[in-house]
Design a protein around this motif. Sequence first.
Motif, mmCIF file in Angstrom:
data_model
loop_
_atom_site.group_PDB
_atom_site.id
_atom_site.type_symbol
_atom_site.label_atom_id
_atom_site.label_comp_id
_atom_site.label_asym_id
_atom_site.label_seq_id
_atom_site.Cartn_x
_atom_site.Cartn_y
_atom_site.Cartn_z
ATOM 1 N N TYR A 62 60.233 41.415 -48.644
ATOM 2 C CA TYR A 62 61.082 42.586 -48.838
ATOM 3 C C TYR A 62 61.097 43.431 -47.560
ATOM 4 O O TYR A 62 60.088 43.551 -46.878
ATOM 5 C CB TYR A 62 60.525 43.503 -49.932
ATOM 6 N N TRP A 63 62.221 44.074 -47.328
ATOM 7 C CA TRP A 63 62.304 45.162 -46.358
ATOM 8 C C TRP A 63 62.695 46.443 -47.103
ATOM 9 O O TRP A 63 63.596 46.424 -47.955
ATOM 10 C CB TRP A 63 63.350 44.887 -45.285
ATOM 11 N N TYR A 64 62.002 47.527 -46.765
ATOM 12 C CA TYR A 64 62.299 48.849 -47.307
ATOM 13 C C TYR A 64 62.442 49.832 -46.154
ATOM 14 O O TYR A 64 61.916 49.620 -45.067
ATOM 15 C CB TYR A 64 61.157 49.353 -48.205
ATOM 16 N N ARG A 65 63.095 50.940 -46.436
ATOM 17 C CA ARG A 65 63.182 52.027 -45.479
ATOM 18 C C ARG A 65 62.705 53.295 -46.171
ATOM 19 O O ARG A 65 63.011 53.523 -47.347
ATOM 20 C CB ARG A 65 64.631 52.186 -45.001
ATOM 21 N N GLN A 66 61.990 54.104 -45.426
ATOM 22 C CA GLN A 66 61.482 55.352 -45.990
ATOM 23 C C GLN A 66 61.671 56.469 -44.983
ATOM 24 O O GLN A 66 61.027 56.485 -43.933
ATOM 25 C CB GLN A 66 60.009 55.219 -46.362
ATOM 26 N N SER A 67 62.555 57.397 -45.331
ATOM 27 C CA SER A 67 62.744 58.566 -44.488
ATOM 28 C C SER A 67 61.648 59.572 -44.792
ATOM 29 O O SER A 67 61.012 59.517 -45.853
ATOM 30 C CB SER A 67 64.118 59.188 -44.730
ATOM 31 N N LEU A 68 61.436 60.498 -43.877
ATOM 32 C CA LEU A 68 60.326 61.454 -43.987
ATOM 33 C C LEU A 68 60.367 62.176 -45.327
ATOM 34 O O LEU A 68 61.376 62.790 -45.681
ATOM 35 C CB LEU A 68 60.386 62.453 -42.827
ATOM 36 N N GLY A 69 59.267 62.073 -46.078
ATOM 37 C CA GLY A 69 59.162 62.787 -47.337
ATOM 38 C C GLY A 69 59.973 62.207 -48.479
ATOM 39 O O GLY A 69 60.055 62.820 -49.545
ATOM 40 N N GLN A 70 60.547 61.044 -48.268
ATOM 41 C CA GLN A 70 61.383 60.425 -49.291
ATOM 42 C C GLN A 70 60.704 59.201 -49.891
ATOM 43 O O GLN A 70 59.662 58.743 -49.422
ATOM 44 C CB GLN A 70 62.734 60.022 -48.690
ATOM 45 N N GLY A 71 61.309 58.664 -50.945
ATOM 46 C CA GLY A 71 60.807 57.450 -51.553
ATOM 47 C C GLY A 71 61.236 56.225 -50.781
ATOM 48 O O GLY A 71 61.839 56.312 -49.713
ATOM 49 N N LEU A 72 60.903 55.066 -51.321
ATOM 50 C CA LEU A 72 61.267 53.811 -50.667
ATOM 51 C C LEU A 72 62.701 53.439 -51.016
ATOM 52 O O LEU A 72 63.101 53.477 -52.170
ATOM 53 C CB LEU A 72 60.334 52.695 -51.115
ATOM 54 N N GLU A 73 63.430 53.045 -50.008
ATOM 55 C CA GLU A 73 64.800 52.578 -50.188
ATOM 56 C C GLU A 73 64.820 51.076 -49.947
ATOM 57 O O GLU A 73 64.515 50.611 -48.842
ATOM 58 C CB GLU A 73 65.727 53.285 -49.196
ATOM 59 N N PHE A 74 65.163 50.322 -50.953
ATOM 60 C CA PHE A 74 65.215 48.865 -50.834
ATOM 61 C C PHE A 74 66.336 48.470 -49.885
ATOM 62 O O PHE A 74 67.452 48.986 -49.963
ATOM 63 C CB PHE A 74 65.446 48.248 -52.210
ATOM 64 N N LEU A 75 66.068 47.533 -49.002
ATOM 65 C CA LEU A 75 67.080 47.056 -48.056
ATOM 66 C C LEU A 75 67.492 45.627 -48.366
ATOM 67 O O LEU A 75 68.670 45.340 -48.596
ATOM 68 C CB LEU A 75 66.552 47.146 -46.622
ATOM 69 N N ILE A 76 66.545 44.705 -48.351
ATOM 70 C CA ILE A 76 66.875 43.291 -48.489
ATOM 71 C C ILE A 76 65.665 42.535 -49.034
ATOM 72 O O ILE A 76 64.515 42.950 -48.829
ATOM 73 C CB ILE A 76 67.345 42.700 -47.142
#
Lengths: 111, 115
Positions: free
Chosen positions: B33-47
């Motif tokens: 899995y790849w996720y993205r997490q902006s400062l202070g935010q939850g995990l955003e699923f990418l692929i």
Amino acid sequence: SQQGEEDPQALSIQEGENATMNCSYKTSINNLQWYRQNSGRGLVHLILIRSNEREKHSGRLRVTLDTSKKSSSLLITASRAADTASYFCAPRGTNAGKSTFGDGTTLTVKP
Amino acid sequence: GAGVSQSPSNKVTEKGKDVELRCDPISGHTALYWYRQSLGQGLEFLIYFQGNSAPDKSGLPSDRFSAERTGGSVSTLTIQRTQQEDSAVYLCASSSQQGAHETQYFGPGTRLLVL
């Protein structure tokens, strides 16, 4: 895919107090897992509870599961400053497939 | 052996440049899995990659984002023409997908800053 929603978004308590976080989900599950994340690092698996279990303990962690309400709770007893982190739940369904995460609960334990 | 590793650990780039982020999963893990997490935010699923199946790209935010997984092991996430809003921590996780009993093992992340 399955995704849990954690509640509350943020929780602040004093050291020594108990912390309770909740998770709700929408689909039938085989198990539900809780993860912890320290300060923007990778998540670490904490505990897994199966759908036929109602409660599970691991050290100071206690997890409950109510499949009729599609909810779970994570209780951290006698909290410590080191418990400060974000906590995420991950419900897993009976079909293999991706499991994603919600926004988590950010716990702050004040010394 | 070792856990999931990611490189670089930090990346600073200029707006408009391309970046490549690398993930080395745990040996033998079929799911990645790849996720993205902006400062202070939850995990955003990418692929999501699973074995030889076509990847689930449903989380990629734009066509500037792409990912490959060569030989069922190492994965590269590429961001073309980076924008400031791409600044985030990019997390990779792998798992030994065994029915419903999947546990994801996360790498330490790559902190990307686009100036």
